[in-house]
Design a protein around this motif. Structure first.
Motif, PDB file in Angstrom:
ATOM      1  N   ALA A  40      33.876  40.908  23.083  1.00  0.00           N
ATOM      2  CA  ALA A  40      34.122  42.347  23.185  1.00  0.00           C
ATOM      3  C   ALA A  40      35.613  42.680  23.171  1.00  0.00           C
ATOM      4  O   ALA A  40      35.989  43.785  22.838  1.00  0.00           O
ATOM      5  N   SER A  41      36.452  41.704  23.535  1.00  0.00           N
ATOM      6  CA  SER A  41      37.888  41.948  23.614  1.00  0.00           C
ATOM      7  C   SER A  41      38.612  41.331  22.417  1.00  0.00           C
ATOM      8  O   SER A  41      38.810  40.120  22.381  1.00  0.00           O
ATOM      9  N   PRO A  42      39.028  42.140  21.462  1.00  0.00           N
ATOM     10  CA  PRO A  42      39.718  41.580  20.294  1.00  0.00           C
ATOM     11  C   PRO A  42      41.094  41.012  20.633  1.00  0.00           C
ATOM     12  O   PRO A  42      41.581  40.126  19.966  1.00  0.00           O
ATOM     13  N   THR A  43      41.729  41.515  21.698  1.00  0.00           N
ATOM     14  CA  THR A  43      43.041  40.979  22.065  1.00  0.00           C
ATOM     15  C   THR A  43      42.933  39.565  22.608  1.00  0.00           C
ATOM     16  O   THR A  43      43.849  38.773  22.433  1.00  0.00           O
ATOM     17  N   LEU A  44      41.818  39.241  23.253  1.00  0.00           N
ATOM     18  CA  LEU A  44      41.619  37.874  23.740  1.00  0.00           C
ATOM     19  C   LEU A  44      41.537  36.899  22.579  1.00  0.00           C
ATOM     20  O   LEU A  44      42.142  35.822  22.609  1.00  0.00           O
ATOM     21  N   VAL A  45      40.837  37.269  21.526  1.00  0.00           N
ATOM     22  CA  VAL A  45      40.725  36.421  20.339  1.00  0.00           C
ATOM     23  C   VAL A  45      42.097  36.242  19.707  1.00  0.00           C
ATOM     24  O   VAL A  45      42.517  35.134  19.394  1.00  0.00           O
ATOM     25  N   ARG A  46      42.799  37.332  19.528  1.00  0.00           N
ATOM     26  CA  ARG A  46      44.124  37.278  18.897  1.00  0.00           C
ATOM     27  C   ARG A  46      45.086  36.418  19.707  1.00  0.00           C
ATOM     28  O   ARG A  46      45.778  35.549  19.177  1.00  0.00           O
ATOM     29  N   ASP A  47      45.121  36.617  21.022  1.00  0.00           N
ATOM     30  CA  ASP A  47      46.037  35.854  21.864  1.00  0.00           C
ATOM     31  C   ASP A  47      45.679  34.377  21.910  1.00  0.00           C
ATOM     32  O   ASP A  47      46.556  33.522  21.943  1.00  0.00           O
ATOM     33  N   THR A  48      44.394  34.058  21.897  1.00  0.00           N
ATOM     34  CA  THR A  48      43.979  32.661  21.913  1.00  0.00           C
ATOM     35  C   THR A  48      44.362  31.961  20.617  1.00  0.00           C
ATOM     36  O   THR A  48      44.837  30.824  20.631  1.00  0.00           O
ATOM     37  N   ILE A  49      44.171  32.628  19.502  1.00  0.00           N
ATOM     38  CA  ILE A  49      44.536  32.025  18.211  1.00  0.00           C
ATOM     39  C   ILE A  49      46.045  31.881  18.111  1.00  0.00           C
ATOM     40  O   ILE A  49      46.550  30.851  17.665  1.00  0.00           O
ATOM     41  N   TYR A  50      46.801  32.862  18.555  1.00  0.00           N
ATOM     42  CA  TYR A  50      48.272  32.744  18.533  1.00  0.00           C
ATOM     43  C   TYR A  50      48.737  31.588  19.399  1.00  0.00           C
ATOM     44  O   TYR A  50      49.636  30.847  19.020  1.00  0.00           O
ATOM     45  N   SER A  51      48.152  31.443  20.585  1.00  0.00           N
ATOM     46  CA  SER A  51      48.569  30.340  21.454  1.00  0.00           C
ATOM     47  C   SER A  51      48.205  28.993  20.854  1.00  0.00           C
ATOM     48  O   SER A  51      48.955  28.011  20.995  1.00  0.00           O
ATOM     49  N   ALA A  52      47.071  28.897  20.149  1.00  0.00           N
ATOM     50  CA  ALA A  52      46.716  27.640  19.492  1.00  0.00           C
ATOM     51  C   ALA A  52      47.696  27.314  18.381  1.00  0.00           C
ATOM     52  O   ALA A  52      48.100  26.168  18.211  1.00  0.00           O
ATOM     53  N   VAL A  53      48.121  28.320  17.633  1.00  0.00           N
ATOM     54  CA  VAL A  53      49.091  28.096  16.559  1.00  0.00           C
ATOM     55  C   VAL A  53      50.448  27.702  17.134  1.00  0.00           C
ATOM     56  O   VAL A  53      51.109  26.789  16.625  1.00  0.00           O
ATOM     57  N   ILE A  54      50.855  28.356  18.198  1.00  0.00           N
ATOM     58  CA  ILE A  54      52.152  28.048  18.796  1.00  0.00           C
ATOM     59  C   ILE A  54      52.171  26.644  19.377  1.00  0.00           C
ATOM     60  O   ILE A  54      53.145  25.904  19.230  1.00  0.00           O
TER      61      ILE A  54
END
Length: 109
Positions: free
Chosen positions: A94-108
């Motif tokens: 339900a939270s699109p920011t959680l998905v975005r932040d998790t993917i960014y942290s995995a990339v970083i």
């Protein structure tokens, strides 16, 4: 062709499992906790096996191209597998920011 299928049997099995599990998703979830848990564990096992095969192919490719590019190929393969798995797991979140932040942290990382 047959030798290629024998070498890639785990990827083929993972693909078959995905095509079988997709139409049966609602049945597995509504059939009770033991069936849902078993199906989830089997699918996670197939995901791990498929990820290992992707890492194997990235390693073979990295050996062919040499040191600086090979390291980049291995790093990108690992990050892309992780990002794809995270995106699939969180696609119904339900939270699109959680998905975005998790993917960014995995990339970083």
């Amino acid at each position: 062709m047959l030798t290629l299928l024998k070498q890639e049997k785990f990827l083929l099995l993972a693909l078959i499992a995905a095509f079988v599990a997709y139409p049966l998703e609602h049945w597995m979830l509504h059939s009770g906790q033991p069936i849902a848990l078993t199906a989830g564990l089997v699918l996670v096992a197939f995901i791990v096996i498929a990820s290992m095969r992707v890492a194997h192919h990235a390693e073979l490719l990295a050996e062919k191209v040499g040191d600086p590019y090979g390291t980049m190929i291995l790093t990108l393969a690992a990050v892309l597998v992780e990002v794809v798995i995270l995106a699939i797991m969180m696609s119904n979140e339900a939270s699109p920011t959680l998905v975005r932040d998790t993917i960014y942290s995995a990339v970083i990382l």
